[in-house]
Design an enzyme around this catalytic site. Structure first.
Site, mmCIF file in Angstrom:
data_model
loop_
_atom_site.group_PDB
_atom_site.id
_atom_site.type_symbol
_atom_site.label_atom_id
_atom_site.label_comp_id
_atom_site.label_asym_id
_atom_site.label_seq_id
_atom_site.Cartn_x
_atom_site.Cartn_y
_atom_site.Cartn_z
ATOM 1 N N GLU A 230 -4.763 68.461 85.275
ATOM 2 C CA GLU A 230 -5.581 67.678 84.786
ATOM 3 C C GLU A 230 -5.556 66.358 85.660
ATOM 4 O O GLU A 230 -4.522 66.334 86.427
ATOM 5 C CB GLU A 230 -5.635 67.266 83.243
ATOM 6 C CG GLU A 230 -4.314 66.496 82.830
ATOM 7 C CD GLU A 230 -4.159 66.458 81.357
ATOM 8 O OE1 GLU A 230 -4.840 67.335 80.497
ATOM 9 O OE2 GLU A 230 -3.559 65.564 81.045
ATOM 10 N N HIS B 129 -4.958 61.617 77.128
ATOM 11 C CA HIS B 129 -3.632 61.669 77.456
ATOM 12 C C HIS B 129 -2.978 60.811 78.075
ATOM 13 O O HIS B 129 -3.738 60.000 78.976
ATOM 14 C CB HIS B 129 -2.994 63.096 78.375
ATOM 15 C CG HIS B 129 -3.103 64.411 77.671
ATOM 16 N ND1 HIS B 129 -3.556 65.481 78.239
ATOM 17 C CD2 HIS B 129 -3.030 64.558 76.475
ATOM 18 C CE1 HIS B 129 -3.386 66.392 77.653
ATOM 19 N NE2 HIS B 129 -3.119 65.945 76.121
#
Lengths: 294, 384
Positions: free
Chosen positions: A212, A250
């Site tokens: 990511e 995150h």
């Protein structure tokens, strides 16, 4: 074979007496994981559904011969729990807890590297590790993975890991081991650690890597793949359209100063010969093509 | 959590780092009173979470009370790149001999802390890094070892500052590292760090970003939460404890897990739509969380369709389905919803949703199909 954990791995659950620890600890046991002990200094001598509770990791190791631990302790206690496990001589620590301060992570990462080089830490803020059919340590739903091989999975995201396992199972493709390294800024285990282990594992014939935005771990992985991997790799990077400067869930998923973009990561991986999909489904299809050609 | 300049300066001051005497205010009268206290000349500085304040007229020097009044009145209420100035910082103006740059942050690749020090301060460090990378002295610091006095001194010497600044810089950088570690900061930056003609070294600006995960160690950080830049939607989501980032499109996105939520935003874009937001409801997806998420999205007038993308892991499909139905009873939704439910017990979950399906609530079996449908619905909604 599998990497890091298998059917013989004995695991201590640090925080087994808490609600999360109990829930997942028992689910992991039901899956077949050798859950041999829990720790809680205040509840030593009791048990959780027959699993004995010890005051310390050292005592639990002494009594059970465990080599791995899984941490379900709230964020403020994670630094202490990781160091306790490492000092006791645990070889593989899985820290599931999210919300651990980055300074704590940087501290125990370097402390382990310097003083406990034989201890491998996975996480924090990760779904854990599953070697399907053998052991499941963490919060992955075991039944969404098909056991066997030939694919190894490594991922920074929890739900996308499940998605990947599921996509492969739908295509009847088995998995040797699936490692969720977590989305935090200082993960104990890196993509490269897992790629190297998969490269060395004879049963793993191909690797699926899910990254990511944020940081440069995917670019570093791409360099490693180019230089060291003989096995084919497919990949997907989440956050192609993420706005810069915003934290996407995150702590580690943030594009800063034009660095850490999905585009740069995809280009680096493509350049290293990795088949990069635009979405998880496409990455799964690319892996199916790779497996069919093995 | 990003601190405003004045919060950063107060944070620095609490670790003994010299900053200019000053105070923050939201009114013109108080600005003048502060200026009288700290002594003219003063600098009136807009407190906003964005760069380029000077160019936008948000930083002005005032020699006397009249000038201070004029500047304070002009700056309060100013729109700087979409940020309205509600607070100004009045500080005693400093004489500057030289301008430097100093910062600490985490180098994620090296997994160690990184200190950067440059004799070329007062400009963006990114441009220095590009045009003259040798002008930045870097030091990697093992968190277990910390910044030792010897290492700090060698680092300062490597930066080729004016020798008159060496002692002051070593002192400030030592304190800055302590602030960075003990304060659980993601970034501490002083730009410019100045050398005064009188020989003192001094932090003229403060950029501080604190780790939101460390608030349990710092209960006082709650004060910074209130000044975080959030739009109305983000504020509402934050109040519900949801991970939400506002975007500019018309497809509302709800997904479980940060990775899947990011991926959902990507897929909506890939099929030609534009997402209104990123929203991660976490692993559970129960009725309470789902209702909160739907409420936040429903209040966004730009939203023309909603895409709920759930992958059941430990959470079973039927729990997710029941959560969605229960949530829809509680919130009256104006836009059509497309659900994609996959994973554990997806069939059972879909069976529960089946009887409730209509032109308000639709279901698709794959992420891509669901994205296409939600995007098509948003386009129809826009046309209406």
């Amino acid at each position: 074979m599998s990497i890091f954990v298998d059917e013989n791995t004995k695991v201590i659950y640090q925080g087994l007496t808490g609600s999360q620890g109990r829930y997942y600890g028992l689910l992991n046991q039901e899956y077949g994981t050798k859950v041999v002990a829990g720790t809680n200094p205040k509840k030593a001598g009791t048990d959780v559904e027959g699993i004995p509770i010890y005051a310390t990791v050292a005592e639990a190791m002494e009594a059970t011969g465990a080599t791995a631990s899984c941490i379900f302790i709230p964020a403020p206690g994670v630094k202490g729990a990781v160091l306790e496990a490492a000092e006791a001589g645990i070889e593989f620590i899985v820290a599931i807890t999210e919300g651990v301060p980055a300074h704590d992570e940087a501290y125990f990462y370097n402390k382990l590297k310097a003083d406990h080089p034989n201890t491998q830490l996975l996480g924090p803020n990760c779904p854990g590790i599953i070697s399907p059919g053998k052991a499941n340590i963490g919060i992955t739903a075991g039944h969404i993975a098909k056991a066997g091989g030939p694919v190894g999975i490594v991922s920074r995201s929890g739900t996308l890991t499940y998605q990947a396992l599921y996509e492969l199972k739908q295509k009847d493709i088995g998995v040797t081991t699936c490692v969720g390294i977590g989305g935090d800024p200082v993960p104990g285990t890196s993509f490269i650690d897992c790629l190297a282990a998969f490269e060395a594992d004879p049963d793993t014939k191909a690797v699926m890597m899910i990254g990511e935005i944020g940081g440069s771990a995917e670019e570093e992985a791409a360099e490693f793949i180019k230089a060291n991997m003989t096995k084919p790799v497919s990949s997907y990077i989440a956050g192609v359209t993420a706005p810069p400067g915003k934290k996407m869930g995150h702590a580690g998923a943030i594009v800063s100063g034009g660095k850490g973009t999905a585009k740069a990561k995809m280009e680096a991986l493509t350049d290293a010969g990795v088949k990069v999909g635009d979405n998880p489904t496409e990455a799964g299809e690319l892996m199916a093509e790779i497996v069919a050609a093995l | 959590m990003d601190l405003l300049e004045y919060q950063g300066k107060q944070f620095f001051a609490s670790y003994g780092i010299p900053v200019s005497a000053g105070e923050a205010t939201g009114t013109v009268d108080e600005a003048v009173a502060i200026a009288d206290r700290v002594g003219y000349p003063v600098v009136v500085k807009a407190q906003v979470h964005t760069g380029g304040r000077g160019k936008a007229g948000g930083v002005k020097l005032a020699e006397n009370a009249d000038e201070c009044r004029t500047h304070a009145a002009n700056i309060l209420g100013l729109d700087i790149k979409g940020h309205i100035v509600n607070t100004i910082w009045i500080e005693n103006a400093s004489d500057i001999a030289e301008e430097y740059y100093a910062s600490f942050t985490l180098d994620r690749s090296a997994k160690q802390h990184l200190g950067m020090l440059s004799a070329e301060g007062g400009v963006e460090i990114e441009s220095v890094a590009e045009s003259n990378p040798e002008a930045i002295a870097k030091i990697h610091i093992d968190p277990v070892v910390g910044l030792t006095p010897d290492a700090c001194r060698a680092w300062v010497e490597a930066a080729n500052l004016n020798p008159a600044a060496t002692e002051g810089a070593v002192d400030i950088l030592t304190k800055l590292y302590t602030a960075y570690v003990e304060g659980d900061a993601d970034l501490v930056e002083i730009n410019p760090l100045i050398l005064k003609p009188t020989g003192e070294v001094h932090a003229l600006d403060a950029k501080v970003s604190l780790d939101g995960n460390a608030t349990f160690e710092h209960p006082d950080y709650e004060q910074y939460d209130a000044t975080q830049p959030r739009d109305e939607r983000e504020e509402a989501a934050h109040a519900k404890g949801l991970q939400y980032v506002g975007l500019d499109g018309s497809v509302g996105v709800i997904a479980n897990g940060a990775g899947l939520a990011m991926s959902t935003v990507d897929v909506v874009n890939q099929v030609g739509g534009s997402p209104a937001n990123f929203l991660d409801i976490g692993g559970g997806a129960n009725a309470d969380v789902m209702a909160g998420a739907l409420e936040v999205i429903n209040n966004d007038t730009a939203v023309k369709s909603i895409f709920i993308n759930i992958f059941g892991g430990i959470t079973r499909g039927e729990e997710v389905a029941n959560g969605i139905i229960e949530a829809m009873k509680r919130v009256s939704i104006s836009s059509p919803i497309v659900i994609r439910l996959d994973g554990t017990n997806a069939n059972e979950g879909r069976a529960i949703l089946e009887p409730h399906l209509n032109e308000q609530l639709m279901m698709e079996s794959t992420m891509l199909d669901a994205a296409r449908r939600a995007v098509a619905l948003a386009a129809t909604g826009d046309a209406n």
